[in-house]
Design an enzyme around this catalytic site. Sequence first.
Site, short mmCIF file in Angstrom:
data_model
loop_
_atom_site.label_atom_id
_atom_site.label_comp_id
_atom_site.label_asym_id
_atom_site.label_seq_id
_atom_site.Cartn_x
_atom_site.Cartn_y
_atom_site.Cartn_z
N ASP A 21 0.83 -1.21 0.00
CA ASP A 21 0.00 0.00 0.00
C ASP A 21 0.86 1.26 0.00
O ASP A 21 1.97 1.26 0.53
CB ASP A 21 -0.92 -0.03 1.23
N ASN A 69 -10.96 -2.40 -5.39
CA ASN A 69 -10.17 -1.52 -6.27
C ASN A 69 -10.83 -1.31 -7.64
O ASN A 69 -10.48 -0.37 -8.35
CB ASN A 69 -8.75 -2.06 -6.46
C1 IPE Z 1 -5.60 -2.75 -0.30
O1 IPE Z 1 -5.15 -1.42 -0.50
C2 IPE Z 1 -5.57 -3.49 -1.58
C3 IPE Z 1 -4.26 -3.66 -2.20
C4 IPE Z 1 -3.10 -3.33 -1.67
C5 IPE Z 1 -4.26 -4.26 -3.50
P1 IPE Z 1 -6.18 -0.23 -0.65
O2 IPE Z 1 -5.38 1.02 -0.70
O3 IPE Z 1 -7.11 -0.47 -1.75
O4 IPE Z 1 -6.97 -0.34 0.74
P2 IPE Z 1 -7.96 0.68 1.47
O5 IPE Z 1 -9.13 0.85 0.58
O6 IPE Z 1 -7.23 1.95 1.68
O7 IPE Z 1 -8.31 0.00 2.74
C1 IPE Z 2 -1.53 0.18 -3.38
O1 IPE Z 2 -1.29 1.55 -3.41
C2 IPE Z 2 -1.75 -0.41 -4.75
C3 IPE Z 2 -3.14 -0.84 -5.00
C4 IPE Z 2 -4.12 -0.78 -4.16
C5 IPE Z 2 -3.41 -1.38 -6.32
P1 IPE Z 2 -2.48 2.58 -3.45
O2 IPE Z 2 -2.85 2.83 -4.86
O3 IPE Z 2 -3.60 2.14 -2.58
O4 IPE Z 2 -1.80 3.88 -2.83
P2 IPE Z 2 -2.43 4.89 -1.80
O5 IPE Z 2 -2.91 4.10 -0.64
O6 IPE Z 2 -3.55 5.59 -2.52
O7 IPE Z 2 -1.30 5.79 -1.43
MG MG Z 3 -4.02 2.39 -0.65
#
Ligand code: IPE
Ligand code: IPE
Ligand code: MG
Length: 246
Positions: A21, A69
């Site tokens: 993340d 996502n």
């Molecule tokens: C969780 O990350 C899913 C992945 C890392 C693929 P998100 O960034 O989508 O999670 P939330 O929505 O902030 O909990």
């Molecule tokens: C994790 O990074 C990757 C996926 C969830 C695909 P994020 O895209 O959630 O990055 P933040 O949390 O918005 O910084």
């Molecule tokens: Mg994220």
Amino acid sequence: MGFKEQIDYNRLPKHIAVIMDGNGRWAKGRGEVRVFGHEQGVLSVKDIVEGCVEIGIQYLTLYAFSTENWNRPKEEVDALMQILISTINKETETLNKNNIKLNAIGNIASLPQECIDDLKEAMAKTAHNEKCTLTLALSYSAKWEILEAAKKIASAVKDNAISIDDINEDLFSSKLTTVNIPDPELMIRTSGEHRISNYLLWQMAYTEFYFTDVLWPDFRREDLFEAIVDYQKRERRFGKISEQLN
Ligand code: IPE
Ligand code: IPE
Ligand code: MG
């Protein structure tokens, strides 16, 4: 002394699960678009996979795309799928060189067809590898997975293939997408968020959680080794008291 030297190799976790993340925030902090963060995140994936092989981790499961996502802006979802496709195609050879088997969990059928095809091809090409199993959680959510398992079991009961008394933890586990993969001993989430986000809810009933503020594109094997050292300092009691453990 580096963290690698502090690792106790007799007590390595067999399976590490990761919530990668912070890609978006990493990019934003540099005045870049979110997708740039996802692209850089691939370098972290490569380093962590190599780091796992280097120290002998047998199972690594990476949360790459959750069911939730899909609700992101279409441009970002499309870019993520493209990154997935190009990474799979570029890295299959390296996976073979490192003796790594590629696996995928989640609602794979919901992915774009090109993605499904490339994923299947890469999994077939690496199926004989046995040093490490790299599982990508794609279009994955634990609640979806548990419901799918419940449906399979319900229809087996309906067909008289099993009786209700046959339903136990082992049977339930065998209906999950993680069948044949041991439950993770350690779960790492980067970026300072302290939540599970619908990841491996059944499998992580007794998993040790490790949270770090490091954003995923900055996460490297030294950070992984630090997490393992931290994990090895913990006492896993599984409901017992300290004095009962040897
Ligand atoms: C969780 O990350 C899913 C992945 C890392 C693929 P998100 O960034 O989508 O999670 P939330 O929505 O902030 O909990
Ligand atoms: C994790 O990074 C990757 C996926 C969830 C695909 P994020 O895209 O959630 O990055 P933040 O949390 O918005 O910084
Ligand atoms: Mg994220």
